[in-house]
Design a protein around this motif. Structure first.
Motif, PDB file in Angstrom:
ATOM      1  N   ASN A  99      38.967  15.449 -91.439  1.00 56.50           N
ATOM      2  CA  ASN A  99      38.145  14.219 -91.441  1.00 56.50           C
ATOM      3  C   ASN A  99      36.738  14.207 -92.204  1.00 56.50           C
ATOM      4  OD1 ASN A  99      40.139  13.033 -90.087  1.00 56.50           O
ATOM      5  ND2 ASN A  99      39.143  12.735 -88.148  1.00 56.50           N
ATOM      6  N   THR A 100      36.816  14.791 -93.324  1.00 59.53           N
ATOM      7  CA  THR A 100      35.516  15.159 -93.986  1.00 59.53           C
ATOM      8  C   THR A 100      35.683  14.729 -95.282  1.00 59.53           C
ATOM      9  OG1 THR A 100      35.130  16.938 -92.372  1.00 59.53           O
ATOM     10  CG2 THR A 100      33.725  17.050 -94.188  1.00 59.53           C
ATOM     11  N   VAL A 101      34.588  14.396 -95.782  1.00 68.88           N
ATOM     12  CA  VAL A 101      34.424  14.027 -97.391  1.00 68.88           C
ATOM     13  C   VAL A 101      33.415  14.716 -97.850  1.00 68.88           C
ATOM     14  CG1 VAL A 101      33.386  11.893 -96.800  1.00 68.88           C
ATOM     15  CG2 VAL A 101      34.336  12.315 -99.024  1.00 68.88           C
ATOM     16  N   TYR A 102      33.461  15.308 -99.010  1.00 68.80           N
ATOM     17  CA  TYR A 102      32.299  16.181 -99.570  1.00 68.80           C
ATOM     18  C   TYR A 102      31.937  15.404-101.030  1.00 68.80           C
ATOM     19  CZ  TYR A 102      34.495  19.387 -96.610  1.00 68.80           C
ATOM     20  OH  TYR A 102      35.042  20.123 -95.542  1.00 68.80           O
ATOM     21  N   LEU A 103      30.695  15.766-101.297  1.00 65.15           N
ATOM     22  CA  LEU A 103      30.248  15.385-102.567  1.00 65.15           C
ATOM     23  C   LEU A 103      29.191  16.617-103.156  1.00 65.15           C
ATOM     24  CD1 LEU A 103      29.797  12.648-104.624  1.00 65.15           C
ATOM     25  CD2 LEU A 103      27.488  12.589-103.422  1.00 65.15           C
ATOM     26  N   GLN A 104      29.989  17.156-104.236  1.00 64.94           N
ATOM     27  CA  GLN A 104      29.183  18.009-104.997  1.00 64.94           C
ATOM     28  C   GLN A 104      28.523  17.403-105.917  1.00 64.94           C
ATOM     29  OE1 GLN A 104      31.888  21.084-106.493  1.00 64.94           O
ATOM     30  NE2 GLN A 104      30.291  22.328-107.659  1.00 64.94           N
ATOM     31  N   MET A 105      27.117  17.666-106.247  1.00 65.75           N
ATOM     32  CA  MET A 105      26.340  17.300-107.255  1.00 65.75           C
ATOM     33  C   MET A 105      25.621  18.343-107.832  1.00 65.75           C
ATOM     34  SD  MET A 105      24.519  14.188-104.873  1.00 65.75           S
ATOM     35  CE  MET A 105      23.390  15.534-103.823  1.00 65.75           C
ATOM     36  N   ASN A 106      25.746  18.115-109.215  1.00 62.54           N
ATOM     37  CA  ASN A 106      25.311  19.269-110.250  1.00 62.54           C
ATOM     38  C   ASN A 106      24.215  18.416-110.954  1.00 62.54           C
ATOM     39  OD1 ASN A 106      27.288  21.241-109.282  1.00 62.54           O
ATOM     40  ND2 ASN A 106      28.654  20.345-110.474  1.00 62.54           N
ATOM     41  N   SER A 107      23.335  19.746-111.730  1.00 65.66           N
ATOM     42  CA  SER A 107      22.470  19.031-112.988  1.00 65.66           C
ATOM     43  C   SER A 107      21.503  18.033-112.245  1.00 65.66           C
ATOM     44  CB  SER A 107      23.110  18.490-114.209  1.00 65.66           C
ATOM     45  OG  SER A 107      23.876  19.575-114.566  1.00 65.66           O
ATOM     46  N   LEU A 108      20.921  18.149-111.110  1.00 59.26           N
ATOM     47  CA  LEU A 108      20.550  17.115-110.457  1.00 59.26           C
ATOM     48  C   LEU A 108      19.035  16.669-111.130  1.00 59.26           C
ATOM     49  CD1 LEU A 108      21.028  18.129-106.751  1.00 59.26           C
ATOM     50  CD2 LEU A 108      21.484  15.825-107.491  1.00 59.26           C
ATOM     51  N   LYS A 109      18.689  15.399-111.100  1.00 59.95           N
ATOM     52  CA  LYS A 109      17.482  14.871-111.624  1.00 59.95           C
ATOM     53  C   LYS A 109      16.858  14.256-110.457  1.00 59.95           C
ATOM     54  CE  LYS A 109      20.314  13.304-115.487  1.00 59.95           C
ATOM     55  NZ  LYS A 109      20.690  12.394-116.443  1.00 59.95           N
ATOM     56  N   GLU A 153      22.857   1.914-103.340  1.00 57.45           N
ATOM     57  CA  GLU A 153      23.793   1.858-104.101  1.00 57.45           C
ATOM     58  C   GLU A 153      25.024   2.639-104.109  1.00 57.45           C
ATOM     59  OE1 GLU A 153      22.008   2.787-107.769  1.00 57.45           O
ATOM     60  OE2 GLU A 153      21.370   4.756-107.283  1.00 57.45           O
ATOM     61  N   PHE A 154      26.141   2.407-104.691  1.00 57.89           N
ATOM     62  CA  PHE A 154      27.459   3.073-104.603  1.00 57.89           C
ATOM     63  C   PHE A 154      27.298   4.231-105.460  1.00 57.89           C
ATOM     64  CE2 PHE A 154      31.857   4.063-104.945  1.00 57.89           C
ATOM     65  CZ  PHE A 154      32.108   4.335-106.405  1.00 57.89           C
ATOM     66  N   VAL A 155      27.764   5.517-105.103  1.00 53.96           N
ATOM     67  CA  VAL A 155      27.671   6.845-105.668  1.00 53.96           C
ATOM     68  C   VAL A 155      28.889   7.087-106.173  1.00 53.96           C
ATOM     69  CG1 VAL A 155      27.135   9.005-105.785  1.00 53.96           C
ATOM     70  CG2 VAL A 155      25.423   7.532-104.724  1.00 53.96           C
ATOM     71  N   ALA A 156      30.007   7.171-105.464  1.00 57.79           N
ATOM     72  CA  ALA A 156      31.286   7.704-105.708  1.00 57.79           C
ATOM     73  C   ALA A 156      32.163   7.146-104.608  1.00 57.79           C
ATOM     74  CB  ALA A 156      31.149   9.198-105.836  1.00 57.79           C
ATOM     75  N   ARG A 157      33.595   7.190-104.862  1.00 53.42           N
ATOM     76  CA  ARG A 157      34.779   7.089-103.818  1.00 53.42           C
ATOM     77  C   ARG A 157      35.802   7.924-104.190  1.00 53.42           C
ATOM     78  NH1 ARG A 157      38.459   2.768-105.095  1.00 53.42           N
ATOM     79  NH2 ARG A 157      37.904   1.724-107.035  1.00 53.42           N
ATOM     80  N   ILE A 158      36.635   8.073-102.943  1.00 52.01           N
ATOM     81  CA  ILE A 158      37.962   8.582-103.089  1.00 52.01           C
ATOM     82  C   ILE A 158      39.045   8.113-102.243  1.00 52.01           C
ATOM     83  CG2 ILE A 158      37.267  10.426-101.488  1.00 52.01           C
ATOM     84  CD1 ILE A 158      39.018  12.511-102.787  1.00 52.01           C
ATOM     85  N   THR A 159      40.050   7.484-102.857  1.00 52.52           N
ATOM     86  CA  THR A 159      41.172   7.127-101.994  1.00 52.52           C
ATOM     87  C   THR A 159      41.652   7.941-101.011  1.00 52.52           C
ATOM     88  OG1 THR A 159      42.808   7.227-103.384  1.00 52.52           O
ATOM     89  CG2 THR A 159      41.570   5.350-103.523  1.00 52.52           C
ATOM     90  N   TYR A 210      33.390   7.187-110.176  1.00 52.62           N
ATOM     91  CA  TYR A 210      32.039   7.434-109.847  1.00 52.62           C
ATOM     92  C   TYR A 210      31.237   6.183-110.396  1.00 52.62           C
ATOM     93  CZ  TYR A 210      34.058  12.120-108.988  1.00 52.62           C
ATOM     94  OH  TYR A 210      34.844  13.063-108.402  1.00 52.62           O
ATOM     95  N   ALA A 211      29.891   6.344-109.941  1.00 55.33           N
ATOM     96  CA  ALA A 211      29.043   5.388-110.527  1.00 55.33           C
ATOM     97  C   ALA A 211      28.577   5.973-111.792  1.00 55.33           C
ATOM     98  CB  ALA A 211      27.516   5.267-109.668  1.00 55.33           C
ATOM     99  N   GLY A 212      28.267   4.975-112.874  1.00 57.61           N
ATOM    100  CA  GLY A 212      27.919   5.387-114.084  1.00 57.61           C
ATOM    101  C   GLY A 212      26.823   6.354-114.344  1.00 57.61           C
ATOM    102  N   SER A 213      25.682   6.223-113.368  1.00 60.90           N
ATOM    103  CA  SER A 213      24.625   6.843-113.556  1.00 60.90           C
ATOM    104  C   SER A 213      24.636   8.277-113.200  1.00 60.90           C
ATOM    105  CB  SER A 213      23.605   6.022-112.534  1.00 60.90           C
ATOM    106  OG  SER A 213      23.907   6.166-111.247  1.00 60.90           O
ATOM    107  N   MET A 214      25.688   8.704-112.459  1.00 62.61           N
ATOM    108  CA  MET A 214      25.751   9.900-112.020  1.00 62.61           C
ATOM    109  C   MET A 214      27.009  10.621-112.456  1.00 62.61           C
ATOM    110  SD  MET A 214      24.349  10.202-108.200  1.00 62.61           S
ATOM    111  CE  MET A 214      24.294  11.869-108.243  1.00 62.61           C
ATOM    112  N   LYS A 215      27.873   9.833-113.208  1.00 61.00           N
ATOM    113  CA  LYS A 215      29.241  10.360-113.583  1.00 61.00           C
ATOM    114  C   LYS A 215      28.927  11.701-114.603  1.00 61.00           C
ATOM    115  CE  LYS A 215      33.728   8.342-115.722  1.00 61.00           C
ATOM    116  NZ  LYS A 215      34.350   7.239-116.347  1.00 61.00           N
TER     117      LYS A 215
END
Length: 115
Positions: free
Chosen positions: A76-86, A46-52, A59-64
């Motif tokens: 040439n690098t993309v990052y994803l910072q995730m907080n309050s992980l479940k 499933e989709f999580v997040a994207r950046i142009t 962002y996907a609603g479930s993790m917004k």
């Protein structure tokens, strides 16, 4: 041959944070929207997040509210910072262009949220 190499996953307790990285080879990075996706055991990817390329994000609603996606075009690098992980965030996380389909998926990086 375009390669996508994800890293940064691991085991984290509920409420913890992680920052994932994805290094992309080739010339695709600078002219494409990049995105993170995830696949939990027994579920479809499933989709999580994207950046142009210009930096617009979605962002996907479930993790917004718990995510920040960013990119460094020079690296040439993309990052994803995730907080309050479940616990339900446990999955293999992948990056690819958005929408996906033109390039092979990488191996992903495992994120396990558990106490």
């Amino acid at each position: 041959q375009v390669q996508l190499v994800e890293s940064g996953g691991g085991l984290v307790q509920p409420g913890g944070s992680l920052t994932l990285s994805c290094a992309a080879s080739g010339s695709i990075f600078s002219r494409n929207a990049m995105a993170w996706y995830r696949q939990a055991p027994g579920k479809q990817r499933e989709f999580v997040a994207r950046i142009t390329s210009a930096g617009w994000t979605m962002y996907a609603g479930s993790m917004k509210g718990r995510l920040t996606i960013s990119r460094d075009n020079a690296k040439n690098t993309v990052y994803l910072q995730m907080n309050s992980l479940k616990t339900e965030d446990t999955a293999v996380y992948y990056c690819n262009i958005y929408p996906p389909g033109a390039y092979t998926w990488g191996q992903g990086t495992q994120v396990t949220v558990s106490s």
